[in-house]
Design an enzyme around this catalytic site. Structure first.
Site, PDB file in Angstrom:
ATOM      1  N   LYS A   1      14.825   2.513  -1.250  1.00  0.00           N
ATOM      2  CA  LYS A   1      13.945   3.645  -1.566  1.00  0.00           C
ATOM      3  C   LYS A   1      14.745   4.762  -2.230  1.00  0.00           C
ATOM      4  CE  LYS A   1      10.702   2.235   1.933  1.00  0.00           C
ATOM      5  NZ  LYS A   1      10.326   2.220   3.347  1.00  0.00           N
TER       6      LYS A   1
ATOM      7  N   GLN B   1      10.861   5.731   8.505  1.00  0.00           N
ATOM      8  CA  GLN B   1      11.069   4.288   8.402  1.00  0.00           C
ATOM      9  C   GLN B   1      10.708   3.615   9.731  1.00  0.00           C
ATOM     10  OE1 GLN B   1      12.014   2.572   5.518  1.00  0.00           O
ATOM     11  NE2 GLN B   1      11.419   0.828   6.767  1.00  0.00           N
TER      12      GLN B   1
ATOM     13  N   ASP C   1       3.222   7.514   2.907  1.00  0.00           N
ATOM     14  CA  ASP C   1       2.941   6.129   3.316  1.00  0.00           C
ATOM     15  C   ASP C   1       1.435   5.940   3.556  1.00  0.00           C
ATOM     16  OD1 ASP C   1       5.033   4.338   3.366  1.00  0.00           O
ATOM     17  OD2 ASP C   1       5.826   5.057   5.281  1.00  0.00           O
TER      18      ASP C   1
END
Ligand code: NDP
Length: 283
Positions: free
Chosen positions: A52, A96, A119
């Site tokens: 990322k 994460q 997200d």
């Protein structure tokens, strides 16, 4: 033989568009920053975070890696996320997953400001997707829609079957296909006679987490087959949920693993971070 859907290529196009817009914003004085929160030392999570970060560098987004010891308490982590919420230099926040077992993942996600939730896992963003009025789409399902679009096949009216009903892939995937007027069936581990459903799918999305689970006899000739699975085999190689070598003989289009859905997930994260920055700056 099926046409291979090249996820790397489609992802490159998405990132190129993001890069151009990020550059324009930079020229007008707006810098974009994504905060990536990593708790503990899970090797797979570290790889995802590194990828990322690399993607951010490529498109010109500043990435801020925030590392915490795996023993961090719930209160400390929530408080750190609140600081990121209140920091107007941070446009997107990604935690994460998975988190260590002692942490309440749902509460952590709920503590992210929905406008920075790149997200799209926060219940507010999930709810908005249900009513088709969303700010962000979850990265993996949104990337899959782009991959299907890249085939030129219109989702509208197609029989779409999603195998898997997780909150991060299967369920949002069904909503996105429905929003595009697909006729959607969701299958899961309690589905009886799974093959009866998959065999009728014009578009089949496999998000199961079992290597080679979808076999050639389960696939309708010329179907679009999207393999979300990332299964690490004993020899270290990656394997999808679809028995690629046999299914490619039946399907019309198929995504490989690696090089299919995976690159799209990261590209869509870049797109969402750009979108968050634009919304926060009323652009
Ligand atoms: P989960 O384990 O959360 O969900 C798996 C789903 O598969 C569940 O809904 C489960 O059903 C269903 N399932 C399990 N066994 C069967 C069966 N025998 N028949 C039918 N359905 C079954 O996984 P995720 O959704 O998080 O991930 C799925 C895969 O995608 C994994 O390999 C993961 O690594 C990968 N992944 C890849 C991403 C990418 O960027 N390419 C991003 C995210 C995930 P039930 O609900 O009944 O238990």
């Amino acid at each position: 033989m099926a046409n291979i859907i090249n996820g790397k290529l489609v992802a490159q196009q998405v990132k190129e568009n993001v890069r151009n817009e990020v550059e324009q914003l930079k020229n007008s004085g707006v810098d974009i920053c994504l905060a990536v929160v990593l708790v503990g030392n899970d090797p797979a999570s570290k790889v995802y975070v590194r990828n990322k970060k690399l993607a951010c560098e490529k498109v010109g987004i500043i990435s801020k890696e925030i590392l915490f010891d795996e023993n961090i308490s719930q209160i400390e982590l929530v408080s750190a996320i609140k600081d990121l919420n209140n920091n107007n230099k941070i446009n997107g926040i990604l935690v994460q997953l998975p988190l260590p077992k002692h942490l309440d993942e749902k509460e952590i996600i709920r503590s992210i400001d929905p406008m920075k939730d790149v997200d799209a896992f926060h219940p507010v963003n999930v709810g908005k997707i249900m009513i088709g009025e969303y700010d962000f789409l979850p990265c993996t399902p949104a990337g899959i829609v782009d991959l299907i679009d890249s085939t030129g096949i219109d989702i509208c009216g197609k029989n779409c079957v999603v195998v898997g009903r997780s909150n991060i892939v299967g369920k949002p995937m069904t909503m996105l296909l429905l929003n595009r007027h697909g006729t959607v069936t969701v299958c899961h581990s309690k589905t009886n006679n799974l093959i009866d459903f998959t065999k009728n799918a014009d578009i089949l999305v496999a998000a199961v987490g079992i290597p080679n689970f979808i076999t050639a006899d389960m696939v309708k000739p010329d179907a679009v087959v999207i393999d979300v699975g990332i299964n690490r085999m004993q020899d270290g190689s990656l394997c999808g949920d679809v028995d690629f070598s046999n299914v490619e003989k039946v399907a019309g289009y198929i995504t490989p693993v690696p090089g299919g859905v995976g690159p799209m997930t990261i590209a869509k994260l870049m797109e969402n971070t750009l979108r968050a920055a634009k919304k926060q700056n009323s652009i």
